[in-house]
Write a protein that holds these residues in place. Structure first.
Motif, mmCIF file in Angstrom:
data_model
loop_
_atom_site.group_PDB
_atom_site.id
_atom_site.type_symbol
_atom_site.label_atom_id
_atom_site.label_comp_id
_atom_site.label_asym_id
_atom_site.label_seq_id
_atom_site.Cartn_x
_atom_site.Cartn_y
_atom_site.Cartn_z
ATOM 1 N N ALA A 117 -22.334 7.157 -4.242
ATOM 2 C CA ALA A 117 -22.210 7.835 -5.456
ATOM 3 C C ALA A 117 -21.308 7.251 -6.259
ATOM 4 O O ALA A 117 -21.602 6.598 -6.899
ATOM 5 C CB ALA A 117 -22.258 9.317 -5.746
ATOM 6 N N GLN A 118 -20.321 6.524 -5.351
ATOM 7 C CA GLN A 118 -18.933 6.809 -6.914
ATOM 8 C C GLN A 118 -19.225 4.899 -7.065
ATOM 9 O O GLN A 118 -18.422 4.725 -7.746
ATOM 10 C CB GLN A 118 -17.472 7.222 -6.083
ATOM 11 C CG GLN A 118 -17.338 8.604 -6.154
ATOM 12 C CD GLN A 118 -16.060 8.925 -5.248
ATOM 13 O OE1 GLN A 118 -15.346 8.066 -4.768
ATOM 14 N NE2 GLN A 118 -15.699 10.025 -5.402
ATOM 15 N N THR A 119 -19.500 4.620 -6.345
ATOM 16 C CA THR A 119 -19.324 3.250 -5.522
ATOM 17 C C THR A 119 -21.055 2.634 -6.876
ATOM 18 O O THR A 119 -20.457 1.679 -7.570
ATOM 19 C CB THR A 119 -19.781 2.299 -4.074
ATOM 20 O OG1 THR A 119 -20.856 2.774 -3.507
ATOM 21 C CG2 THR A 119 -19.110 2.707 -3.721
ATOM 22 N N VAL A 120 -22.057 3.679 -7.073
ATOM 23 C CA VAL A 120 -22.929 3.012 -7.392
ATOM 24 C C VAL A 120 -22.574 3.709 -9.167
ATOM 25 O O VAL A 120 -23.089 4.897 -9.306
ATOM 26 C CB VAL A 120 -24.265 3.868 -6.724
ATOM 27 C CG1 VAL A 120 -25.513 3.894 -8.410
ATOM 28 C CG2 VAL A 120 -24.230 3.770 -6.048
ATOM 29 N N ASN A 121 -21.935 2.441 -9.754
ATOM 30 C CA ASN A 121 -21.645 2.659 -11.057
ATOM 31 C C ASN A 121 -23.197 3.510 -12.110
ATOM 32 O O ASN A 121 -24.355 2.094 -11.909
ATOM 33 C CB ASN A 121 -21.327 1.508 -11.645
ATOM 34 C CG ASN A 121 -20.990 1.707 -13.266
ATOM 35 O OD1 ASN A 121 -20.784 2.840 -13.733
ATOM 36 N ND2 ASN A 121 -19.917 1.085 -13.377
ATOM 37 N N PRO A 122 -23.552 4.235 -12.698
ATOM 38 C CA PRO A 122 -24.777 4.978 -13.161
ATOM 39 C C PRO A 122 -24.692 3.997 -14.262
ATOM 40 O O PRO A 122 -25.875 3.180 -14.417
ATOM 41 C CB PRO A 122 -24.323 5.574 -14.115
ATOM 42 C CG PRO A 122 -22.331 6.534 -13.903
ATOM 43 C CD PRO A 122 -22.439 5.038 -13.163
ATOM 44 N N LYS A 123 -23.855 2.363 -14.427
ATOM 45 C CA LYS A 123 -24.624 1.527 -15.664
ATOM 46 C C LYS A 123 -25.455 0.590 -15.371
ATOM 47 O O LYS A 123 -26.606 -0.180 -15.533
ATOM 48 C CB LYS A 123 -23.269 0.724 -16.014
ATOM 49 C CG LYS A 123 -22.954 1.834 -17.449
ATOM 50 C CD LYS A 123 -21.390 0.464 -17.683
ATOM 51 C CE LYS A 123 -20.324 1.981 -18.751
ATOM 52 N NZ LYS A 123 -19.235 1.715 -18.093
ATOM 53 N N ASP A 124 -25.138 0.376 -13.745
ATOM 54 C CA ASP A 124 -25.960 -0.641 -12.882
ATOM 55 C C ASP A 124 -27.076 -0.220 -12.625
ATOM 56 O O ASP A 124 -28.105 -0.915 -12.656
ATOM 57 C CB ASP A 124 -24.773 -0.547 -11.789
ATOM 58 C CG ASP A 124 -23.623 -1.414 -11.936
ATOM 59 O OD1 ASP A 124 -23.740 -1.907 -12.776
ATOM 60 O OD2 ASP A 124 -22.760 -0.932 -10.952
ATOM 61 N N VAL A 125 -27.767 1.142 -12.664
ATOM 62 C CA VAL A 125 -28.912 1.994 -12.379
ATOM 63 C C VAL A 125 -29.581 1.444 -13.356
ATOM 64 O O VAL A 125 -31.087 0.615 -13.273
ATOM 65 C CB VAL A 125 -28.822 3.031 -11.923
ATOM 66 C CG1 VAL A 125 -30.317 3.701 -11.566
ATOM 67 C CG2 VAL A 125 -27.405 3.138 -10.901
ATOM 68 N N GLY A 126 -29.068 2.034 -14.724
ATOM 69 C CA GLY A 126 -30.239 1.174 -15.916
ATOM 70 C C GLY A 126 -31.153 2.813 -16.135
ATOM 71 O O GLY A 126 -30.130 3.430 -15.363
#
Length: 129
Positions: A117-126
């Motif tokens: 969850a920390q590695t996935v950035n909310p900005k990357d998800v769209g």
């Protein structure tokens, strides 16, 4: 008492001359044996004293051996009790290990999710809308 004839007197004298030294020799030998036996008495007393001391020492050692035997029986009883306790505790310990392993596995899985969850950035998800 009837009178003793000369021949009888000579015969008695001859026999007494033979018997007196023989009897004196027997008495002297007997006296020597008694003196030798009397000389042995202190040695016998000393030997008996030594034997009595040895018997006392052996009795004391037997008491110590008996005490050690009693202690050994007590230790064996305690060892059996410990072995019984260990036999009963093993399955319980095995269950605890299984639970701990399961909990640690769940904890590791939770950490992995947090890292992901920390590695996935909310900005990357769209946009999620």
């Amino acid at each position: 008492m009837p009178p003793v004839s000369t021949e009888s007197a000579v015969l008695i004298l001859a026999v007494s001359q033979l018997l007196v030294p023989l009897l004196n020799g027997l008495l002297a030998r007997r006296q020597t044996k008694h003196e030798a036996a009397a000389d042995q008495v202190p040695l016998l007393v000393q030997s008996l004293t030594a034997v009595a001391q040895d018997v006392r020492d052996i009795k004391a050692e037997l008491r110590v051996v008996s005490e050690h035997g009693t202690m050994l029986k007590l230790i064996e009883l305690r060892l059996r009790a410990l072995e019984d306790w260990m036999g009963a505790a093993r399955p319980q310990l095995h269950n605890v290990v299984n639970h701990v392993t399961l909990l640690l596995g769940e904890r590791d899985a939770g950490r992995q999710l947090q890292r992901a969850a920390q590695t996935v950035n909310p900005k990357d998800v769209g946009p999620t809308r």
